[in-house]
Design an enzyme around this catalytic site. Structure first.
Site, PDB file in Angstrom:
ATOM      1  CE1 TYR A 478      -2.713  -3.372   0.908  1.00 35.32           C
ATOM      2  CE2 TYR A 478      -1.699  -3.213   3.071  1.00 35.32           C
ATOM      3  CZ  TYR A 478      -2.427  -3.926   2.141  1.00 35.32           C
ATOM      4  OH  TYR A 478      -2.865  -5.196   2.452  1.00 35.32           O
ATOM      5  CG  HIS A 479       4.079   1.774   1.161  1.00 31.73           C
ATOM      6  ND1 HIS A 479       5.060   1.005   1.753  1.00 31.73           N
ATOM      7  CD2 HIS A 479       3.167   2.019   2.139  1.00 31.73           C
ATOM      8  CE1 HIS A 479       4.770   0.808   3.018  1.00 31.73           C
ATOM      9  NE2 HIS A 479       3.616   1.411   3.283  1.00 31.73           N
ATOM     10  N   PRO A 480       1.903   3.316  -3.065  1.00 28.32           N
ATOM     11  CG  PRO A 480      -0.210   3.935  -3.858  1.00 28.32           C
ATOM     12  CD  PRO A 480       0.466   3.189  -2.738  1.00 28.32           C
TER      13      PRO A 480
END
Length: 542
Positions: A478-480
């Protein structure tokens, strides 16, 4: 059934600054830009207010994982490197954005990450440059020192549920030659230890709670929720207004000074493209008038992937055991209600480690998250047996993807392609990381807690089989980032002051501007980016 056309409300509102997106960055901007009382600020958020009780309970992120009223719930296109699977991409759609639904870990990344940004030509973004903004944001439970601040809006706290499994993981890592590290955000990141979290006294400290709530009473700040930005309007190449839909009405607000896009790595490039700033061929295909042919908008998408190992536990001390027992579940709730302690304060990682998969590397290239529970997929039911899990996350992936609109309709989700495991470096790092994680899980300190490895299982041994496990089970952590990348080259979207290149009065302020991924979780760096941006914006306004 067709949607009724939106009614149009006349343009009657003008503000000095319009912020699009009340997430990790937008709430910081709203607080800092309105603090003096000299500037009028409009903050637009597509989602609702942060009233859901599970937002404020740390472990509540599991309840919000697929809650569409506060979560955009995006999906990637089929990923070639993951056997053609689409990967779920939760993003916050609520005051606080992803800081209201994320895993709460406070990890800044390595000093070298920011020095690399500076070496790429981004003057003013080296570690020595950004450290003051990290410290200004922080209210560190342990007190201030060379690397930490106190008195800032964002609480950073130690765990309130020190369970034996998480502690045993740290001891096992030390037995596997990974040194203990009491502070991943201090002198050095390498080692094993407890994660700190963005919580205060057992409650989530989102940017909505830490930054926006204290500012809501200011007469010069207006916050509009359920307000989906449609496009930015221009006069020539000057950004002058934002059109947004709210309650079936199409509204418009003008910006006397600047428009600040803080909608995140997916929604910020989407809004720019919808507004006519993006690759010309894409805009033409959707009938959008071109304001600026900017092929870099939506390029260079990066994300951290995680691959988990699930272990069955010998003792009924995991969260699996608590939630499967009505009595223990009740006790957990009572403990939290009375003392704000216990399992409901668990973040998406209790203890963990940063390590090198190759001793020739100068800094760690893998992060491990340890959790005293297990599940097939995050957000789904926990396993019926006693279990715990740990994941490998490659910190600096080489794989690059893209974000492109599928329609001129702002309500249509964009096309997301991340291209996980596209390079040999990425594939090797994940496989080697799993090997090291297994050594930790087999170390003496954890041995009394281990029945066996449930997933991928003891039969998966060879590099080829481990890579197949990565392709079968790998997912996002969850780190775009980096879809509106900062830089000086022709594909860079914003400059060092976060101004959109070739456009006046428009900046992007969020994780999309990162030149490349930081070596850790992204929330703390995004808060720092907004703190630094606020300083630059206010200086430019003088």
């Amino acid at each position: 059934m067709t949607n009724k056309p939106a009614l149009t409300q006349p343009d009657t509102s003008t503000f000095d600054y319009i912020i699009v997106g009340a997430g990790s960055a937008g709430c910081v901007l709203a607080n800092r830009l309105s603090a003096s009382g000299k500037h009028s600020v409009l903050l637009l958020e597509a989602g609702p207010r942060d009233r859901n009780i599970w937002i404020h309970v740390p472990l509540g992120y599991g309840k919000l994982f697929k809650a569409s009223h506060v979560n955009w719930m995006y999906q990637t296109e089929p990923e070639p490197g993951l056997n053609g699977r689409s990967v779920f991409q939760p993003r916050g759609k609520v005051l606080g954005g992803s800081s209201s639904i994320n895993g709460l870990l406070y990890v800044r990344g390595q000093h070298e990450d920011y020095d690399r940004w500076r070496q790429l030509g981004n003057t003013g973004w080296g570690f020595d440059d950004v450290l003051p903004y990290f410290k200004a944001a922080e209210d560190q439970q342990r007190g201030g020192d060379e690397f930490h601040g106190v008195g800032g809006p964002l609480p950073v706290s130690d765990t309130r549920h020190p369970d034996p499994l998480s502690d045993a993981f740290i001891e096992a890592a030390a037995e596997a030659s990974i040194p203990k590290n009491p502070d991943f955000n201090g002198v050095s990141q390498e080692g094993a230890g407890w994660f700190q979290t963005t919580t205060r006294r057992g409650r989530r400290a989102s940017t909505a709670r830490s930054y926006l709530r204290p500012a809501r009473r200011r007469s010069n700040l207006r916050v509009e929720t359920a307000a989906l930005a449609q496009r930015i309007a221009f006069e020539g190449r000057r950004a002058v207004a934002v059109e947004y839909k709210q309650g079936g009405m199409l509204r418009s607000a003008r910006a006397a000074k600047e428009i600040l896009v803080s909608s995140g790595a997916y929604n910020s490039p989407q809004l720019l493209q919808l507004s006519g700033i993006g690759p010309a061929d894409l805009l033409k295909a959707h009938g959008i008038e071109i304001v600026l042919d900017a092929p870099g908008v939506g390029r260079d998408l990066q994300d951290h992937m995680q691959v988990r190992i699930v272990t069955r536990c010998t003792q009924p001390i995991t969260l699996n055991d608590i939630v499967s027992s009505p009595w223990r579940k009740l006790m957990m709730g009572m403990q939290y209600a009375a003392f704000r302690t216990g399992p409901l304060t668990i973040a998406a990682g209790t203890s963990g480690a940063f390590l090198k998969t190759d001793p020739r590397l100068s800094t760690p290239d893998v992060q491990i998250h340890f959790l005293p529970f297990s599940t097939d997929k995050m957000g789904e039911a926990l396993h019926a047996y006693s279990g715990f899990s740990a994941s490998v996350c490659q910190l600096r992936p080489e794989s690059r993807g893209s974000l492109r609109i599928k329609s001129a309709d702002p309500s249509v989700a964009p096309e997301i392609r991340i291209n996980y495991l596209a390079t040999e470096t990425d594939r090797t790092a994940n496989v080697e990381g799993l090997k090291i994680l297994r050594r930790i899980l087999h170390a003496p300190a954890l041995r009394p807690f281990v029945v066996d490895e449930y997933d991928p299982g003891a039969k998966v041994v060879s590099d080829q089989d481990l890579l197949a496990h990565c392709r079968r089970r790998g997912s996002t952590i969850y780190h775009p980032t980096s879809t509106c990348r900062m830089g000086n080259d022709p594909l860079a979207v914003v400059d060092q002051r976060l101004k959109v290149r070739g456009i006046e009065s428009l900046r992007v302020v969020d994780g999309s501007i990162m030149p490349d991924l930081v070596s850790g979780n992204t929330n703390a760096p995004i808060v720092m980016i907004a703190e630094k941006a606020s300083d630059m914006i206010l200086r430019d306004a003088r």
